[in-house]
Write a protein that holds these residues in place. Structure first.
Motif, mmCIF file in Angstrom:
data_model
loop_
_atom_site.group_PDB
_atom_site.id
_atom_site.type_symbol
_atom_site.label_atom_id
_atom_site.label_comp_id
_atom_site.label_asym_id
_atom_site.label_seq_id
_atom_site.Cartn_x
_atom_site.Cartn_y
_atom_site.Cartn_z
ATOM 1 N N ARG A 277 12.835 -4.383 -9.122
ATOM 2 C CA ARG A 277 11.911 -4.272 -8.257
ATOM 3 C C ARG A 277 12.501 -4.672 -7.058
ATOM 4 O O ARG A 277 11.792 -4.271 -5.977
ATOM 5 C CB ARG A 277 10.698 -5.160 -8.924
ATOM 6 C CG ARG A 277 9.752 -4.804 -9.901
ATOM 7 C CD ARG A 277 9.148 -3.313 -9.670
ATOM 8 N NE ARG A 277 8.068 -3.597 -8.708
ATOM 9 C CZ ARG A 277 6.790 -3.762 -9.136
ATOM 10 N NH1 ARG A 277 6.895 -4.069 -10.600
ATOM 11 N NH2 ARG A 277 5.891 -3.796 -8.460
ATOM 12 N N ARG A 278 13.376 -5.658 -6.774
ATOM 13 C CA ARG A 278 13.969 -5.969 -5.552
ATOM 14 C C ARG A 278 14.656 -5.117 -4.834
ATOM 15 O O ARG A 278 15.323 -5.274 -3.822
ATOM 16 C CB ARG A 278 14.439 -7.343 -5.536
ATOM 17 C CG ARG A 278 13.314 -8.367 -5.979
ATOM 18 C CD ARG A 278 13.775 -9.770 -5.709
ATOM 19 N NE ARG A 278 12.830 -10.610 -5.952
ATOM 20 C CZ ARG A 278 12.806 -12.191 -6.123
ATOM 21 N NH1 ARG A 278 14.214 -12.544 -5.701
ATOM 22 N NH2 ARG A 278 11.931 -12.913 -6.262
ATOM 23 N N LEU A 279 15.239 -3.910 -5.523
ATOM 24 C CA LEU A 279 15.969 -2.843 -4.939
ATOM 25 C C LEU A 279 15.231 -2.132 -3.912
ATOM 26 O O LEU A 279 13.912 -2.087 -4.085
ATOM 27 C CB LEU A 279 16.441 -2.080 -6.102
ATOM 28 C CG LEU A 279 17.488 -2.663 -7.091
ATOM 29 C CD1 LEU A 279 17.854 -1.619 -8.291
ATOM 30 C CD2 LEU A 279 18.856 -3.210 -6.325
ATOM 31 N N ARG A 280 15.795 -1.557 -2.961
ATOM 32 C CA ARG A 280 15.253 -0.852 -1.955
ATOM 33 C C ARG A 280 14.938 0.327 -2.169
ATOM 34 O O ARG A 280 15.426 1.440 -1.610
ATOM 35 C CB ARG A 280 15.961 -0.960 -0.665
ATOM 36 C CG ARG A 280 16.102 -2.324 -0.399
ATOM 37 C CD ARG A 280 16.936 -2.543 1.241
ATOM 38 N NE ARG A 280 16.254 -1.970 2.339
ATOM 39 C CZ ARG A 280 16.763 -1.841 3.577
ATOM 40 N NH1 ARG A 280 18.071 -2.464 3.563
ATOM 41 N NH2 ARG A 280 16.131 -1.438 4.298
ATOM 42 N N ALA A 281 14.141 0.641 -3.115
ATOM 43 C CA ALA A 281 13.755 1.968 -3.877
ATOM 44 C C ALA A 281 12.231 2.068 -4.241
ATOM 45 O O ALA A 281 11.957 1.151 -4.779
ATOM 46 C CB ALA A 281 14.591 2.541 -4.881
ATOM 47 N N GLN A 282 11.516 3.188 -3.615
ATOM 48 C CA GLN A 282 10.010 3.365 -4.076
ATOM 49 C C GLN A 282 10.048 3.862 -5.438
ATOM 50 O O GLN A 282 10.463 5.023 -5.799
ATOM 51 C CB GLN A 282 9.301 3.900 -3.077
ATOM 52 C CG GLN A 282 7.957 4.383 -3.578
ATOM 53 C CD GLN A 282 7.140 2.921 -3.446
ATOM 54 O OE1 GLN A 282 6.759 2.529 -2.540
ATOM 55 N NE2 GLN A 282 6.547 2.757 -4.585
ATOM 56 N N VAL A 283 9.222 3.388 -6.320
ATOM 57 C CA VAL A 283 9.275 3.678 -7.608
ATOM 58 C C VAL A 283 7.910 4.480 -7.946
ATOM 59 O O VAL A 283 6.800 3.736 -7.723
ATOM 60 C CB VAL A 283 9.500 2.562 -8.711
ATOM 61 C CG1 VAL A 283 9.543 3.275 -10.178
ATOM 62 C CG2 VAL A 283 10.757 1.935 -8.636
ATOM 63 N N CYS A 284 7.707 5.589 -8.619
ATOM 64 C CA CYS A 284 6.558 6.538 -8.852
ATOM 65 C C CYS A 284 6.620 6.762 -10.156
ATOM 66 O O CYS A 284 7.583 7.191 -10.827
ATOM 67 C CB CYS A 284 6.520 7.419 -7.983
ATOM 68 S SG CYS A 284 6.401 7.164 -6.351
ATOM 69 N N LEU B 269 1.349 11.328 -8.773
ATOM 70 C CA LEU B 269 2.232 10.309 -9.033
ATOM 71 C C LEU B 269 1.565 8.987 -8.781
ATOM 72 O O LEU B 269 0.849 8.857 -7.765
ATOM 73 C CB LEU B 269 3.495 10.296 -8.233
ATOM 74 C CG LEU B 269 4.444 11.556 -8.281
ATOM 75 C CD1 LEU B 269 5.609 11.466 -7.380
ATOM 76 C CD2 LEU B 269 4.928 11.644 -9.605
ATOM 77 N N ILE B 270 1.940 7.749 -9.562
ATOM 78 C CA ILE B 270 1.371 6.649 -9.269
ATOM 79 C C ILE B 270 2.468 5.521 -8.863
ATOM 80 O O ILE B 270 3.310 5.468 -9.551
ATOM 81 C CB ILE B 270 0.618 5.973 -10.637
ATOM 82 C CG1 ILE B 270 -0.472 6.986 -11.170
ATOM 83 C CG2 ILE B 270 -0.009 4.592 -10.366
ATOM 84 C CD1 ILE B 270 -0.960 6.369 -12.329
ATOM 85 N N PRO B 271 2.330 5.169 -7.479
ATOM 86 C CA PRO B 271 3.617 4.306 -7.039
ATOM 87 C C PRO B 271 3.243 2.915 -7.642
ATOM 88 O O PRO B 271 2.200 2.439 -7.900
ATOM 89 C CB PRO B 271 3.230 4.354 -5.468
ATOM 90 C CG PRO B 271 2.110 5.459 -5.458
ATOM 91 C CD PRO B 271 1.595 5.469 -6.521
#
Length: 480
Positions: free
Chosen positions: A247-254, A279-281
């Protein structure tokens, strides 16, 4: 074209691994710059692209608000109003980098963010002028957002300002989703590859980069900015642990909902979309430095007030304990306080002899003095931990700190128990206000603690504190 309604999964023999890491990355952790914008060679351009994407909407909103303020004759009221609107837009999640750039999805929230702050301008402006400022601002903010979105779409179609994207799940649906990304460059995504549990597929334009457990290495090595999770042949609970660890990586997860063709009871402005596929972010509000700073400021402010208010009670209790037991009124104990840390936690002494407290789970009620039993029933024995909060060793609200002996045991025996340690421990918590304290289910406590972390907000902290105070006053709830 890949049709995900038809089975399209040819048998592919497993690929032998060479002297490389699971994601096809060198053992050094650096990616091979085999595609434009990927790996070390492209990171500078990706960083600049990211900066432009992050700044596009705030700049558009600022121009709109500045134009509205100029038309109203700029003054202190319009400046303050503009700052309040920008803050409301940020708190409302309207600066999240979206894939689908439809402004109509966000229009209702933009109107709320621009019109409600009009109330704050009423003391400084006549009512008619304040309302006119709000209406003009709403129209201009939406207009400039439309222009910014059109500009971004044009840039995306020309291959500029795109984001490296990773798809988890290379089955027929994952392949179909990746194809829609390729066919619609205006979305601004560029699929870099897939992660999946099965044998790598050779019929896809993008490579298989490993398994879901390789996510952190692939995201860091290829400068991935978007991760899209499709449904696949894995246990959801295993994927939860993997995604939490990243979760602390700089990537948005959907995440693509499994029943994505049914309407979701989620505001449309909170969803994202790839060509008709919702998509649910995943939330990132508690992970940013701004969120952590806000929580810390909240802790220091409220803990200072609470300590000052509770000082007479603490002084009276410490004097009574010292007279009754002849021992130090403060009891010190090492506890795990989150994020790999331990600290000496302070409590008021409730048991004269607590030599076995580090390894004994329950305490015979007969060992408590009358005063000690009352302190534990009202949970006033936890008040000295306000000092731990001010020191930065704990938070006001969070998972309760546990003794190292039991933290290690529960971490081995209870799935995802250790996930609760990714934030600071708290004086009280979401589990405690639901009655999960003392000798109650650790599995249920862990579930509530992790739910709190996933849905943290300053308002949730306030609710938990108010419920804790109410429970303490009634001599019921509290924490272990």
């Amino acid at each position: 074209m890949v049709n995900y309604f038809q089975e399209h999964r040819p048998a592919v023999p497993g690929q032998a691994r060479t002297g490389r890491s699971p994601a096809g990355l060198p053992r050094t952790g650096r990616a091979e710059p085999t595609r434009p914008g990927c790996g070390p060679a492209g990171r500078g351009r990706l960083g600049l692209s990211r900066l432009v994407l992050v700044a596009a909407l705030p700049i558009a909103d600022s121009i709109g608000l500045a134009t509205a303020g100029a038309s109203m004759s700029a003054g202190l009221a319009t400046v303050l109003y503009g700052l309040v609107v920008l803050t409301a837009l940020w708190l409302g999640g309207l600066y999240r980098l979206r894939i689908c750039l439809r402004v109509s999805d966000q229009a209702s929230r933009i109107l709320a963010a621009t019109l409600l702050p009009v109330l704050a301008a009423l003391p400084l402006l006549p009512a008619a002028a304040a309302l006119r400022l709000g209406l003009i601002s709403a129209g201009l903010v939406i207009t400039f957002r439309l222009l910014a979105s059109c500009g971004l779409r044009v840039a995306h179609r020309r291959g500029a300002l795109t984001e490296a994207t990773l798809v988890i799940g290379s089955g027929t649906f994952g392949a179909y989703l990746a194809e829609q990304v390729r066919r619609h460059p205006e979305l601004g995504l560029r699929v870099s590859g897939f992660l999946d549990t099965g044998a790598p597929r050779r019929d896809l334009p993008e490579p298989s980069l490993g398994r879901p457990e390789d996510l952190a290495q692939v995201v860091a090595g290829l400068a991935i900015r978007r991760v899209i999770v499709c449904f696949g042949d894995w246990r959801d609970e295993d994927l939860v642990a993997i995604l939490r660890a990243c979760r602390r990586l700089r990537a948005q997860v959907c995440v693509v909902p499994r029943l994505h063709e049914l309407g979701l009871a989620i505001p449309r402005g909170s969803l994202d979309e790839i060509w008709g596929i919702p998509l649910i972010p995943l939330r990132r509000i508690g992970e940013s430095p701004a969120s952590r700073g806000l929580k810390r400021a909240f802790d220091v402010t409220v803990a200072t007030v609470m300590l000052a208010a509770a000082l007479p009670v603490l002084l009276a209790a410490t004097a009574a304990i010292a007279l009754q037991t002849g021992q130090s009124p403060l009891f010190r104990q090492r506890r795990v306080t989150g994020d790999g840390r331990e600290a000496t936690v302070l409590k008021l002494r409730t048991i004269p002899d607590a030599s076995d407290s580090d390894t004994r789970w329950t305490v015979d009620a007969r060992r408590y003095s009358r005063l000690g039993g009352w302190l534990r029933a009202t949970h006033l024995d936890e008040l000295p931990q306000l000092v731990n909060v001010l020191r930065g060793e704990m938070s006001l609200v969070g998972p309760r700190p546990e003794r190292p002996h039991f933290a290690e045991q529960f971490g081995r025996e209870i799935p995802r128990y250790a996930d609760r340690d990714r934030v600071r421990a708290g004086l009280t918590g979401w589990a405690q206000v639901h009655g999960l304290h003392g000798d109650t289910s650790i599995t249920e406590r862990s579930r509530f603690d992790n739910q709190y972390i996933e849905y943290w907000s300053p308002w949730l902290d306030t609710v938990i504190l108010l419920r804790t105070v109410g429970s303490a006053l009634s001599g019921l709830g509290g924490g272990r």
